[in-house]
Every structure is written in C-alpha cells, then in structure tokens.
Design a protein around this motif. Structure first.
Motif, PDB file in Angstrom:
ATOM      1  N   LYS A 150       1.382   8.586  -2.901  1.00 45.24           N
ATOM      2  CA  LYS A 150       0.858   9.482  -1.861  1.00 45.24           C
ATOM      3  C   LYS A 150       1.978   9.691  -0.847  1.00 45.24           C
ATOM      4  N   LEU A 177      -9.722   2.097  -2.902  1.00 47.04           N
ATOM      5  CA  LEU A 177      -8.667   1.652  -1.979  1.00 47.04           C
ATOM      6  C   LEU A 177      -8.986   2.064  -0.548  1.00 47.04           C
ATOM      7  N   ASN A 178      -9.994   2.925  -0.395  1.00 47.93           N
ATOM      8  CA  ASN A 178     -10.377   3.356   0.959  1.00 47.93           C
ATOM      9  C   ASN A 178     -11.419   2.439   1.578  1.00 47.93           C
ATOM     10  N   ARG A 231      -9.607   5.547  -7.582  1.00 45.04           N
ATOM     11  CA  ARG A 231      -8.678   5.305  -6.470  1.00 45.04           C
ATOM     12  C   ARG A 231      -9.397   5.231  -5.114  1.00 45.04           C
ATOM     13  N   LYS A 278      -3.174  -2.458  -6.509  1.00 43.48           N
ATOM     14  CA  LYS A 278      -2.824  -1.048  -6.272  1.00 43.48           C
ATOM     15  C   LYS A 278      -2.273  -0.423  -7.556  1.00 43.48           C
ATOM     16  N   ASP A 336       0.802  -1.222   0.000  1.00 45.67           N
ATOM     17  CA  ASP A 336       0.000   0.000   0.000  1.00 45.67           C
ATOM     18  C   ASP A 336       0.837   1.275   0.000  1.00 45.67           C
TER      19      ASP A 336
HETATM   20  N1  GLY Z   1      -3.771   4.060   0.682  1.00 45.03           N
HETATM   21  C1  GLY Z   1      -4.772   4.411  -0.254  1.00 45.03           C
HETATM   22  C2  GLY Z   1      -4.234   5.058  -1.471  1.00 45.03           C
HETATM   23  O1  GLY Z   1      -3.038   5.022  -1.713  1.00 45.03           O
HETATM   24  O2  GLY Z   1      -4.972   5.641  -2.224  1.00 45.03           O
END
Ligand code: GLY
Length: 361
Positions: free
Chosen positions: A144, A245-246, A242, A228, A138
């Motif tokens: 991010k 992913l939450n 995206r 991912k 992750d």
């Molecule tokens: N951890 C969630 C993202 O990278 O969007």
C-alpha cells in the motif's frame, strides 16, 4: 541471544512475490536486494536519518549512481509537493524503468517512496528499508503506497509491491521508547487477529519483549510480519481477507482525524482495538475475559485504552466517511475469539454507542 548474523526470510506471495528479510546490519547489504540491471538509485529518507542515508549511499556507490532525497518527517512527507520534489530529482537524473527507489524511514516515508516508485514511468523497482517497528510490521510490507490530500489520509495512492523489504533491527535501537511502544499496537493487533503467541510473550515479560535487543522482540516482529505476509499474499488489493488488518483501525482512524494527526497511530489503534473488542462482546461474540486481555496487554505497553466521553458524534461522522465504509454502511472487524476475526456489517447505532460508552473516560 540470536546470532547477529542470523537472517530470517519471510516470503510474500502474489503476482509479484518478494521477500522480507529480517536481521541485524542488513542495510549495509542492500546491493543484494537491488540486483542486476539497476544503474541509478534514489534513497528517500527523513532529515533524522540524513547521516545513515549518507552511509547507505557510500555502501552502494561503487555499484550504482546514488542520489538522496531528504523529505520531511512523518505525515508531512505524504504531500503531493514532496512527491513532486522526488519526481523532479528522478527526471533531472534521467532515471529509467530499470532504475530503483529505496524508501528508508518510518511508515510515512516508505508510503511516499512507494508512491513515487509506483508512479515514476508507471513503476520502477522499489526496495523498502523500514526503520520503525510500525514500518517493519505493517507499512512497508504489503504494497500500500500513497499520499494524503486536504480531504483526508491516503486518498491518493497505488497498490504497488516492492521488490524486497529489508527490516534491519539495528535501526530500532536508536528510536525513543515511546515510539517503540506505539509500534507495538500493530504487533498486538497481529496477536489478536492471528498469532496468540505474541500475546503470550507480552504477558510473560512485557519489558523483555519490547527490548529491541531481545530474542522475544525479534520473535514478535517476525510473527507479525508473517501475519501480514500471509494476508497480503492472499489478498493484495483488499477484496476480502486483507480487511482483518484493519482491526481497531475504524475508530482508530477517526480518533487520529479528531486529534488532527498529532497522535501516534499506535495510540489511536490501541483505543480502536479495545472499542472493537467491546463491540464484539456486546454483539454476543467475544467473552469478557478476551476484552479484558486487550486492556491488560495494551496498558502494560502504556498505550491508551479509553477516550473522552462526548466525542461520539464527531467520531461517528468521520467513520461514515472512512474509505472502508460501503456507502453509508459501516463495517467493523470484530473477533469471535482470539485469532478468529470476522466482519460486523452495518451494526445498529445503539450498539456502536454502547461500545463507545465502555471506552469513554
Ligand atoms: N495497514 C493495513 C494494510 O496494509 O492493509
């Protein structure tokens, strides 16, 4: 057993495409990822990896001038004072735009290192070398980066793609069992939102699949990185896809906040996923059996699936302040089925509370 020399390369598309390399012993071959043109390298690492960072430095020292920045472990790394300490090292050593930063550690350290790389001279080369399950599947993938402020987590940061991510599976063998299992919350998330094979592998043999030396472990890590990579490759800046992913993270973040960040992220996300599944079920979207599948898999990993009753109002007000909320409107990622995530917009407060009652202990 997988041949120790096997290397898997997972491509991440986007404006600045890069590769996540998975295998054993890879951290000793970092020069391949740094490439030509780099003269100086800063390795950002936590105290627990001081010896390993020194070994890394030695492996690179014949080609680069290598400096080390030892930073606090976990969330204590993600402070502006720590970023400032790293900027100071870069400034005093005259790092230029063609030099590089390596993030070597868990998710907090790679978030910090990414932020330092993104901001120094408006961006220098970044290579992420995650050393935890959470970091590999992750935090280190997807660009991010950020630090926390007194007002909340990750409020200052940048989307900044690394030049490469190196997931050296050897680094996992030194982790404690609970840390490995907590990292599995994100792997289970990838199973429910996109990759059911992960769920099948865990159900078939949870001990084998969580053993860092097994082929099944490597398989679920690679499948999760693949999820991912596909998602962030299509939606780097989280304008839509995206968000999936939450899954489990809206309540998960509120629990982390309520627990003053003393809980492992994976434990909070585990409860958050059961909550999101219950919400999906109560909204008439998800069969009971899939909700129970969440509980069974997460409990087999010894992850928590319930939270004390009586804390709902505190959690609700924290969720309303979540940076993913739009104004006062709450948004949850829910499931229509395994591998069919969708957004539930502004659900009724009575539905949110009913789902909480299903997870309250
Ligand atoms: N951890 C969630 C993202 O990278 O969007």
């Amino acid at each position: 057993m997988t041949d120790a020399r096997d290397i898997t390369e997972i491509a991440v598309a986007g404006l600045d495409p890069y590769t996540v390399t998975v295998g054993y012993g890879l951290r000793h071959r970092l020069a391949e990822q740094l490439g030509e043109g780099v003269a100086k390298v800063l390795i950002v690492h936590p105290p627990t990896l001081a010896r390993a960072a020194e070994e890394l430095r030695e492996s690179l020292a014949d080609r680069y001038q290598v400096l080390l920045a030892e930073v606090p472990d976990a969330e204590a790394a993600k402070r502006v004072e720590v970023a400032s300490f790293c900027w100071q090292i870069l400034g005093q050593a005259d790092f230029t735009r063609s030099d590089a930063v390596i993030g070597f550690g868990g998710g907090a350290v790679t978030d910090l290192a990414g932020f330092v790389a993104a901001t120094w001279l408006r961006g220098v080369k970044l290579v992420q070398v995650p050393t935890t399950v959470l970091g590999m599947v992750d935090a280190a993938v997807g660009g991010k980066t950020g630090i926390n402020t007194a007002e909340g987590k990750n409020l200052v940061g940048a989307f900044y793609a690394p030049a490469a991510v190196v997931a050296d599976l050897d680094t996992i063998s030194s982790l404690g069992r609970n840390e490995v299992l907590a990292g599995f919350a994100e792997i289970v998330k990838c199973g429910f939102i996109a990759e059911p094979e992960i769920l099948d592998l865990l159900e078939a043999d949870v001990d084998g699949t969580t053993d860092p030396a097994s082929d099944a472990f490597r398989r679920v890590v690679e499948l999760s990185i693949g999820v991912k990579a596909r998602v962030v490759g299509q939606d780097f800046k989280e304008s839509g896809l995206r968000e999936i992913l939450n899954y489990g993270h809206t309540l998960g973040h509120a629990i982390e906040h309520a627990e003053r960040y003393q809980w492992r992220h994976g434990a909070a996300v585990s409860i958050g996923m059961v909550y999101a599944a219950e919400l999906s079920r109560l909204a008439g979207r998800l069969p009971d059996a899939v909700v129970e599948r969440h509980r069974a898999i997460l409990e087999s990993l010894t992850l928590p699936t319930s939270y004390p009753a009586g804390r709902w109002q505190t959690l609700l007000s924290t969720m309303r302040r979540d940076k993913k909320a739009r104004g006062a409107m709450l948004r949850f990622i829910v499931l229509d089925d395994v591998a069919r995530p969708t957004v539930l917009q502004a659900p009724d407060e009575s539905l949110l509370f009913a789902a909480y009652q299903e997870i309250a202990s």
